[in-house]
Design a protein around this motif. Structure first.
Motif, short mmCIF file in Angstrom:
data_model
loop_
_atom_site.label_atom_id
_atom_site.label_comp_id
_atom_site.label_asym_id
_atom_site.label_seq_id
_atom_site.Cartn_x
_atom_site.Cartn_y
_atom_site.Cartn_z
N LYS A 323 0.68 -1.07 0.11
CA LYS A 323 -0.11 0.02 0.06
C LYS A 323 0.92 1.21 -0.14
CE LYS A 323 -4.22 -1.63 2.63
NZ LYS A 323 -4.90 -1.27 3.56
N GLU A 324 2.17 1.01 0.10
CA GLU A 324 2.92 2.33 0.00
C GLU A 324 2.66 3.02 -0.98
OE1 GLU A 324 7.08 1.41 0.90
OE2 GLU A 324 6.57 -0.10 2.36
N PRO A 325 2.64 4.44 -1.16
CA PRO A 325 2.24 5.37 -2.10
C PRO A 325 3.46 5.25 -3.25
CG PRO A 325 2.23 6.56 0.06
CD PRO A 325 2.81 5.13 0.42
N ARG A 326 4.58 4.93 -2.83
CA ARG A 326 5.59 5.04 -4.01
C ARG A 326 5.29 3.47 -4.83
NH1 ARG A 326 10.22 1.56 -2.23
NH2 ARG A 326 9.98 0.95 -0.45
N HIS A 327 4.44 2.66 -4.16
CA HIS A 327 4.30 1.48 -5.06
C HIS A 327 2.91 1.34 -5.79
CE1 HIS A 327 7.11 -0.65 -2.11
NE2 HIS A 327 7.93 -0.25 -3.29
N LEU A 328 2.06 2.57 -5.73
CA LEU A 328 0.72 2.84 -6.08
C LEU A 328 0.75 3.55 -7.40
CD1 LEU A 328 -1.55 3.23 -2.73
CD2 LEU A 328 -0.89 0.93 -3.97
N GLN A 329 -0.05 2.98 -8.51
CA GLN A 329 -0.18 3.96 -9.63
C GLN A 329 -1.42 3.87 -10.01
OE1 GLN A 329 2.32 4.96 -11.68
NE2 GLN A 329 4.09 4.43 -10.37
N VAL A 330 -2.04 5.22 -10.33
CA VAL A 330 -3.39 5.52 -10.57
C VAL A 330 -3.96 4.94 -11.91
CG1 VAL A 330 -3.10 7.63 -11.66
CG2 VAL A 330 -5.20 7.22 -10.68
N LEU A 331 -5.08 4.17 -11.77
CA LEU A 331 -5.48 3.29 -13.05
C LEU A 331 -6.53 4.27 -13.74
CD1 LEU A 331 -5.54 1.17 -14.94
CD2 LEU A 331 -7.28 -0.02 -13.77
N SER A 332 -7.48 4.89 -12.71
CA SER A 332 -8.71 5.80 -13.32
C SER A 332 -9.33 6.79 -12.04
CB SER A 332 -9.75 4.84 -13.67
OG SER A 332 -10.90 5.54 -13.97
N ASP A 333 -9.70 7.81 -12.48
CA ASP A 333 -10.43 8.58 -11.42
C ASP A 333 -11.91 8.34 -11.39
OD1 ASP A 333 -10.85 9.63 -13.79
OD2 ASP A 333 -11.03 11.68 -13.23
N LEU A 334 -12.56 9.00 -10.32
CA LEU A 334 -13.92 8.34 -10.38
C LEU A 334 -14.83 9.73 -10.74
CD1 LEU A 334 -13.77 6.78 -6.64
CD2 LEU A 334 -13.63 5.76 -8.69
N GLU A 335 -14.26 10.98 -10.77
CA GLU A 335 -14.95 12.10 -11.02
C GLU A 335 -15.64 12.02 -12.30
OE1 GLU A 335 -17.01 15.55 -9.97
OE2 GLU A 335 -15.77 14.20 -8.56
N ASP A 336 -14.87 11.88 -13.51
CA ASP A 336 -15.35 12.04 -14.72
C ASP A 336 -15.50 10.59 -15.45
OD1 ASP A 336 -15.24 14.80 -14.61
OD2 ASP A 336 -13.29 14.97 -15.20
N SER A 337 -16.00 9.56 -14.69
CA SER A 337 -15.89 8.36 -15.27
C SER A 337 -17.09 7.41 -14.48
CB SER A 337 -14.61 7.42 -14.98
OG SER A 337 -13.54 8.12 -15.34
N ASN A 338 -17.65 6.46 -15.29
CA ASN A 338 -18.81 5.56 -14.76
C ASN A 338 -18.39 4.40 -15.07
OD1 ASN A 338 -20.90 7.77 -14.23
ND2 ASN A 338 -20.71 8.06 -16.47
N VAL A 339 -18.91 3.53 -14.02
CA VAL A 339 -18.81 1.84 -14.01
C VAL A 339 -19.82 1.33 -14.83
CG1 VAL A 339 -19.77 1.65 -11.75
CG2 VAL A 339 -18.18 -0.14 -12.89
N PHE A 340 -19.62 0.41 -15.81
CA PHE A 340 -20.47 -0.23 -16.65
C PHE A 340 -20.39 -1.85 -16.50
CE2 PHE A 340 -20.42 3.70 -18.56
CZ PHE A 340 -21.69 3.70 -19.20
N THR A 341 -21.22 -2.53 -16.77
CA THR A 341 -21.19 -4.20 -16.68
C THR A 341 -20.92 -4.25 -18.24
OG1 THR A 341 -22.68 -4.18 -14.88
CG2 THR A 341 -22.58 -6.24 -16.09
N VAL A 342 -20.12 -5.37 -18.27
CA VAL A 342 -19.82 -6.17 -19.55
C VAL A 342 -20.76 -7.11 -19.91
CG1 VAL A 342 -18.20 -7.26 -21.16
CG2 VAL A 342 -17.53 -5.36 -19.68
N ILE A 343 -21.72 -7.25 -21.07
CA ILE A 343 -22.80 -8.11 -21.25
C ILE A 343 -22.53 -9.07 -22.41
CG2 ILE A 343 -24.56 -6.60 -20.24
CD1 ILE A 343 -25.11 -5.60 -23.05
N THR A 344 -21.29 -8.98 -22.73
CA THR A 344 -21.15 -9.93 -23.98
C THR A 344 -20.36 -11.06 -24.03
OG1 THR A 344 -19.09 -8.49 -24.46
CG2 THR A 344 -20.93 -7.83 -25.83
N GLY A 345 -19.94 -11.37 -22.74
CA GLY A 345 -19.44 -12.66 -22.27
C GLY A 345 -17.84 -12.36 -22.28
#
Length: 589
Positions: A323-345
């Motif tokens: 969990k150390e900050p030097r080992h963490l890389q950001v993948l995505s922010d939450l403000e300008d994004s939405n979470v979706f479900t993949v329905i195609t298998g």
């Protein structure tokens, strides 16, 4: 006597093309004729002759000045060239300049810049409408004014927008909504137009068929803004989603203890009662942690990483589970994004498991390269990640949206029609054999009461059949088709399609549907969701005394039709893992 005429050298050439030259020539010719007569007759008055010549030259000068003003576009010239005449005879005199009171001189001296077109329009207006006649008022000013006329006025653009919503059966409905209408309001409008039972489970779904993803639009979101971020092939779907706010009722089913943790500034664990309060409280720092498969950008391969979901964004560790900050890389922010479900298998994105979801930036329309594709180990893990994403992004707004229908139900008067479906009401078994009815609390007694009521109904139907049934259908044939009118019965659908419908409407405990069996033409199948797992139970027919019954437990509990069977298991769990609570329905717009 000899007459000499001198012109100024600077006379404009337009003067000779405007008629002035011809008049001057004519006047001079007349003067020569008079001089010739004077030679014949000495009684001619020379003073009168000179005055006539001066008046002729003055008229020529005035014509020249007017022409010069018009040719200079309304501006007076800087230098005026005067015509001087001198006569040799008894006396020599110069023609004096035009006095200041002359109209031509006054017009030249005080003229203002005016365009020729404006002067002509002004003259035509004075000619068409004399000053002596008053102006006639217009009796219909609203017809001549573009702003007041319904015909001449420009088209008024309203703030309403056209939105098309599709149902699960492929039918669509077009609605016109204002720009500030939320998803909850649109669902209420569609419920009213489609004559559906009103409850809080209806949802508007943002569906992207090309990307193979979809999400439930939050109740507080503006539909017009969501539509503006969608591509041309995307569309809205109208269906139920029982899991929309289910995590407020059963938080422990959505947030496993091993996945919920705190950041470094917090210590210790939280009790289950305080779980949601910590998610809704912005001052607390909960986080979701665990392994996820992440699709590498531009490749078909997936990589398993240890992820952390916090209020600030989604991170992955570059060194194991650190969990150390030097080992963490950001993948995505939450403000300008939405979470979706993949329905195609699994085939479209070559996913390692069936439990896919993705994070889509709001600015992305149809570019799959910008999607952050993720994959969980099981359904519970995927639900936990997606629910935590919504809570971190919207916070207390979700809880307020959850409380709105609850407050509305509490404010209903006793005479108001029920707004909940029958399956969600509190159903209890009653005994009306005595003077007053009583609630049957014992499940065994309730089961025997249901069996007794079923036998009584069967005997009554057989008696009516012997005496002459008012219905054209035989009671036995009626019991085999009456269930087809119910919203929870879906006919001959495949097992895979039943799975898809259950997942789309939220995998909550008690969600069920009935369908025809594929292996046995005379049997039926009950599809039930429990602990986010979908199970199937076969309903077999059994015959007794010439009457057909239906049973889930090999004849231990028999029912005359499927409606009685469903009503019984809504009250009692019996052999099922849970009671039947939510009907999986397919609405037709």
């Amino acid at each position: 006597m000899k007459l000499q005429l001198r012109y100024s050298a600077g006379a404009p050439p337009e003067f000779f093309h405007s008629g002035g030259h011809e008049r001057a020539t004519k006047n001079i010719r007349m003067a020569h004729q008079k001089l010739s007569k004077k030679r014949e007759n000495d009684d001619v008055d020379l003073e009168q002759l000179v005055n006539d010549m001066n008046s002729s030259m003055e008229s020529v000068y005035s014509t020249q000045a007017d022409t010069a003003v018009l040719l200079n576009n309304g501006h007076a010239p800087h230098h005026h060239h005067q015509v001087h005449t001198s006569y040799l005879g008894h006396s020599r005199r110069h023609t004096p300049p035009l006095p200041p009171s002359s109209p031509s001189r006054e017009r030249l001296r005080h003229s203002q810049p005016m365009h020729i077109k404006a002067v002509r329009n002004l003259q035509e207006e004075h000619q068409l409408r004399p000053a002596s006649l008053p102006a006639i008022p217009n009796p219909f000013p609203e017809l001549c004014s573009p702003t007041g006329s319904p015909i001449l006025s420009p088209i008024q653009t309203s703030d309403n927008h056209i939105v098309k919503v599709w149902s699960e059966d492929g039918a669509g409905k077009v609605v016109e909504i204002p720009a500030d209408m939320t998803a909850r309001d649109v669902c209420q409008l569609l419920v009213y137009k489609s004559h559906c039972l009103d409850d809080s489970a209806w949802a508007l779904v943002e569906h992207h068929p090309i990307l193979g993803i979809e999400r439930c639009v939050e109740d507080h979101e503006l539909v017009v803004q969501v539509q503006a971020s969608m591509s041309g092939d995307s569309k809205f779907l109208f269906r139920k989603n029982y899991a929309k706010y289910e995590f407020f009722r059963n938080p422990l089913n959505f947030f496993p203890e091993q996945m919920v943790a705190f950041c470094q500034e917090s210590d210790g664990s939280i009790p289950p009662s305080q779980l949601l309060q910590n998610f809704l409280n912005s001052s607390s720092c909960p986080e979701i942690q665990g392994y996820l498969y992440v699709k590498e950008p531009g490749r078909k391969s997936w990589k398993k990483l240890y992820m952390f979901l916090r209020r600030s964004g989604l991170y992955y560790s570059t060194k194991g589970t650190s969990k150390e900050p030097r080992h963490l890389q950001v993948l995505s922010d939450l403000e300008d994004s939405n979470v979706f479900t993949v329905i195609t298998g699994r085939k479209l994105y070559n996913a390692p498991t069936d439990y896919q979801f993705c994070i889509k930036p709001s600015k992305v329309r149809s570019d799959c390269k910008e999607l952050k594709m993720l994959c969980a180990e099981d359904e519970q893990s995927r639900t936990c990640w997606m629910t935590a994403f919504r809570l971190f992004k919207y916070g207390i707004v979700l809880y307020q949206s959850y409380n709105v229908p609850q407050q509305r139900k509490s404010n209903l008067s006793p005479f108001t029609a029920p707004v909940r479906s029958v399956s969600e009401n509190s159903l209890v078994a009653m005994d009306f054999s005595g003077r007053t009815g009583r609630v049957i609390d014992n499940p065994i007694e309730a089961q025997s009461a249901a069996l007794e009521e079923g036998h009584t109904w069967r005997k009554r139907s057989q008696r009516m059949n012997v005496l002459g049934s008012p219905s054209p259908l035989h009671p036995s044939s009626l019991s085999t088709v009456i269930h087809r009118t119910q919203v929870w019965f879906h006919g001959r659908i495949m097992r895979e399609e039943a799975h898809k419908m259950m997942i789309q409407q939220g995998q909550v405990d008690g969600l069920f549907l009935l369908r025809d069996s594929q292996s046995n033409p005379k049997a039926f199948v009950l599809t039930l969701c429990h602990h986010q797992k979908i199970k199937h139970f076969q309903i077999l027919p059994c015959e007794e005394d010439g009457q057909v019954f239906f049973s889930l437990d090999d004849g231990a509990t028999k029912f005359t039709d499927l409606i009685h069977l469903v009503e019984f298991y809504q009250l009692n769990r019996g052999v099922l893992p849970c009671k039947l609570k939510h009907q999986c329905t397919a609405v037709a717009l």
